[in-house]
Motif scaffolding. Sequence first.
Motif, PDB file in Angstrom:
ATOM      1  N   THR A 325      29.019  28.401  45.840  1.00 56.42           N
ATOM      2  CA  THR A 325      28.727  27.670  44.604  1.00 56.42           C
ATOM      3  C   THR A 325      28.646  28.595  43.391  1.00 56.42           C
ATOM      4  O   THR A 325      28.351  28.144  42.283  1.00 56.42           O
ATOM      5  N   ILE A 326      28.904  29.881  43.597  1.00 59.85           N
ATOM      6  CA  ILE A 326      28.785  30.873  42.513  1.00 59.85           C
ATOM      7  C   ILE A 326      30.142  31.351  42.021  1.00 59.85           C
ATOM      8  O   ILE A 326      30.367  31.497  40.813  1.00 59.85           O
ATOM      9  N   MET A 327      31.065  31.592  42.957  1.00 60.35           N
ATOM     10  CA  MET A 327      32.368  32.164  42.602  1.00 60.35           C
ATOM     11  C   MET A 327      33.496  31.166  42.815  1.00 60.35           C
ATOM     12  O   MET A 327      33.425  30.291  43.681  1.00 60.35           O
ATOM     13  N   GLU A 328      34.544  31.359  42.047  1.00 60.17           N
ATOM     14  CA  GLU A 328      35.719  30.499  42.142  1.00 60.17           C
ATOM     15  C   GLU A 328      36.416  30.667  43.489  1.00 60.17           C
ATOM     16  O   GLU A 328      36.203  31.651  44.207  1.00 60.17           O
ATOM     17  N   HIS A 329      37.278  29.707  43.806  1.00 61.84           N
ATOM     18  CA  HIS A 329      38.206  29.899  44.916  1.00 61.84           C
ATOM     19  C   HIS A 329      39.069  31.117  44.590  1.00 61.84           C
ATOM     20  O   HIS A 329      39.345  31.391  43.417  1.00 61.84           O
ATOM     21  N   PRO A 330      39.521  31.854  45.577  1.00 60.96           N
ATOM     22  CA  PRO A 330      40.357  33.032  45.277  1.00 60.96           C
ATOM     23  C   PRO A 330      41.749  32.623  44.813  1.00 60.96           C
ATOM     24  O   PRO A 330      42.254  31.564  45.200  1.00 60.96           O
ATOM     25  N   SER A 331      42.337  33.474  44.001  1.00 59.99           N
ATOM     26  CA  SER A 331      43.745  33.277  43.663  1.00 59.99           C
ATOM     27  C   SER A 331      44.585  33.674  44.871  1.00 59.99           C
ATOM     28  O   SER A 331      44.121  34.399  45.756  1.00 59.99           O
ATOM     29  N   VAL A 332      45.812  33.207  44.908  1.00 60.82           N
ATOM     30  CA  VAL A 332      46.705  33.569  46.024  1.00 60.82           C
ATOM     31  C   VAL A 332      46.930  35.078  46.032  1.00 60.82           C
ATOM     32  O   VAL A 332      46.969  35.713  47.090  1.00 60.82           O
ATOM     33  N   GLY A 333      47.060  35.673  44.843  1.00 56.09           N
ATOM     34  CA  GLY A 333      47.274  37.123  44.758  1.00 56.09           C
ATOM     35  C   GLY A 333      46.134  37.916  45.361  1.00 56.09           C
ATOM     36  O   GLY A 333      46.354  38.874  46.107  1.00 56.09           O
ATOM     37  N   LEU A 334      44.896  37.523  45.043  1.00 55.77           N
ATOM     38  CA  LEU A 334      43.727  38.215  45.602  1.00 55.77           C
ATOM     39  C   LEU A 334      43.675  38.037  47.112  1.00 55.77           C
ATOM     40  O   LEU A 334      43.406  38.994  47.854  1.00 55.77           O
ATOM     41  N   LEU A 335      43.951  36.836  47.578  1.00 51.65           N
ATOM     42  CA  LEU A 335      43.924  36.572  49.017  1.00 51.65           C
ATOM     43  C   LEU A 335      44.952  37.420  49.747  1.00 51.65           C
ATOM     44  O   LEU A 335      44.656  38.016  50.798  1.00 51.65           O
ATOM     45  N   VAL A 336      46.148  37.500  49.196  1.00 47.65           N
ATOM     46  CA  VAL A 336      47.210  38.308  49.811  1.00 47.65           C
ATOM     47  C   VAL A 336      46.790  39.774  49.878  1.00 47.65           C
ATOM     48  O   VAL A 336      46.982  40.452  50.902  1.00 47.65           O
ATOM     49  N   ASP A 337      46.213  40.296  48.787  1.00 52.63           N
ATOM     50  CA  ASP A 337      45.757  41.690  48.768  1.00 52.63           C
ATOM     51  C   ASP A 337      44.755  41.958  49.891  1.00 52.63           C
ATOM     52  O   ASP A 337      44.837  42.983  50.585  1.00 52.63           O
ATOM     53  N   LYS A 338      43.821  41.047  50.107  1.00 54.54           N
ATOM     54  CA  LYS A 338      42.786  41.250  51.122  1.00 54.54           C
ATOM     55  C   LYS A 338      43.333  41.101  52.538  1.00 54.54           C
ATOM     56  O   LYS A 338      42.892  41.800  53.449  1.00 54.54           O
ATOM     57  N   LEU A 339      44.290  40.204  52.716  1.00 52.31           N
ATOM     58  CA  LEU A 339      44.909  40.068  54.040  1.00 52.31           C
ATOM     59  C   LEU A 339      45.679  41.338  54.401  1.00 52.31           C
ATOM     60  O   LEU A 339      45.586  41.838  55.526  1.00 52.31           O
ATOM     61  N   LEU A 340      46.431  41.864  53.435  1.00 49.29           N
ATOM     62  CA  LEU A 340      47.200  43.081  53.680  1.00 49.29           C
ATOM     63  C   LEU A 340      46.271  44.281  53.867  1.00 49.29           C
ATOM     64  O   LEU A 340      46.506  45.126  54.741  1.00 49.29           O
ATOM     65  N   GLU A 341      45.230  44.347  53.060  1.00 50.56           N
ATOM     66  CA  GLU A 341      44.292  45.466  53.130  1.00 50.56           C
ATOM     67  C   GLU A 341      43.617  45.550  54.494  1.00 50.56           C
ATOM     68  O   GLU A 341      43.337  46.642  54.993  1.00 50.56           O
ATOM     69  N   MET A 365      53.093  35.151  50.418  1.00 55.92           N
ATOM     70  CA  MET A 365      52.175  35.726  51.399  1.00 55.92           C
ATOM     71  C   MET A 365      52.949  36.435  52.511  1.00 55.92           C
ATOM     72  O   MET A 365      53.282  35.832  53.531  1.00 55.92           O
ATOM     73  N   PRO A 366      53.262  37.711  52.336  1.00 62.91           N
ATOM     74  CA  PRO A 366      54.000  38.455  53.366  1.00 62.91           C
ATOM     75  C   PRO A 366      53.273  38.431  54.707  1.00 62.91           C
ATOM     76  O   PRO A 366      52.069  38.644  54.785  1.00 62.91           O
ATOM     77  N   GLY A 367      54.024  38.125  55.769  1.00 65.39           N
ATOM     78  CA  GLY A 367      53.440  38.136  57.113  1.00 65.39           C
ATOM     79  C   GLY A 367      52.771  36.851  57.521  1.00 65.39           C
ATOM     80  O   GLY A 367      52.311  36.728  58.655  1.00 65.39           O
ATOM     81  N   ALA A 368      52.696  35.864  56.617  1.00 63.83           N
ATOM     82  CA  ALA A 368      52.058  34.586  56.972  1.00 63.83           C
ATOM     83  C   ALA A 368      53.074  33.650  57.613  1.00 63.83           C
ATOM     84  O   ALA A 368      54.280  33.764  57.397  1.00 63.83           O
ATOM     85  N   VAL A 369      52.575  32.710  58.411  1.00 65.16           N
ATOM     86  CA  VAL A 369      53.412  31.743  59.123  1.00 65.16           C
ATOM     87  C   VAL A 369      52.784  30.359  58.956  1.00 65.16           C
ATOM     88  O   VAL A 369      51.554  30.230  59.009  1.00 65.16           O
TER      89      VAL A 369
END
Length: 391
Positions: A325-341, A365-369
């Motif tokens: 309830t404090i932070m926004e949903h993540p952007s796709v770019g941020l999500l991709v960075d964290k998945l790759l990281e 999203m590289p590597g996603a299916v």
Amino acid sequence: LVRLARLLLYAMKQRVFVIATGSFPKPRHFPAKTFLSVVHILTIAVAAGKTGVRNKCTTDKTNRCTECLRLGPECGWCFQKDFPDALLHRCDLITNLIQKGCNSDFIEFLEVKKIMEEESQSSQLSPSKVSLQLQPGSEASFVVKVRQLSDYPVDLYLLVDTSASMVANLERLHSMGHSLSQKMAKYSSDFRFGFGSFVDKPVSPFINIHPDKLINPCSIYETSCLPAHGFMHVLSLTDNITEFKNAVEKQRISGNEDTPEGGLDALLQVAVCESEIGWRKDAKHLLLLITDQLSHLALDSKLGGIVLPNDGNCHLKDNMYTHSTIMEHPSVGLLVDKLLENNIHAIFAVQGSCISWYKDLLSLMPGAVAKQLNAEFSNLSELLEGAYKTL
């Protein structure tokens, strides 16, 4: 000297080398017992053997050792007190310094440092880590071997949409743990399962904020269900299939108001909460998201008055996502960075027509299916197997 001359004559025939760039390491002197390394001699001889190329070691007439060594990997500094060169050109090609009578005991030069880590039993690359110390213009070479492991450890985390529309599917999922493990056993004997659930951000207009609805979102159906939640971590990764099966069976449905769910918000928490989830560093990480709806994106949060951008960090306390309830949903770019990281492969198992929405994400999203689930969930094991092969 005869041995050194033979090495130099051989090296002068070589013409292929790799130019390296990097910071300038601290000069070191190596005793004559180790002699000049073959690698360094090759570098020197290649440079010296090129016709028409000026000797940059003597061009600047430097009178300091550190300045000399910065001129190039082929340059050396003679610190012999009785150096016979009348002009005291102590900075020169190492071959020239030796010819002028400088004892190799008294020649300072920079040698390539190469540290190769021992290969891990679960690593597909050998060596798994290489550390190099090079000066600008110096060179180093090493061989990397790639192998396909026949029994690679696998971590699979099931992230399940537990909104009201998934009530029948959650019941079907109760019996899937054993079949999933059976299907994947032929690919790895070291398989671990984890489980978590999501609904949506528990704020209006995503949920009904009537006091009774906050406690039991399903009261209109005269049944009891869990309050809406952004993400709830239920079971850390384990190889105990019975424990996984029991965790899924105990899971209860919840509810929200709008059609999109908070899947990507929960997905990011699973990706970044490494210790809480139990991701192993030497395993393949699979994150299977099961849903029948779209997912909210970053700007959707503003409808609920949430304007603080997602910081991409783990915010789990007592297995609950505290910043829903404090932070926004993540952007796709941020999500991709964290998945790759975190080396995580996302698999979207989607029931119904929303599959096209998730397939549209794949180009970002590289590597996603993304795979289609049938109405009975009966193809979940085959879906996972197919996704694993694709990855």
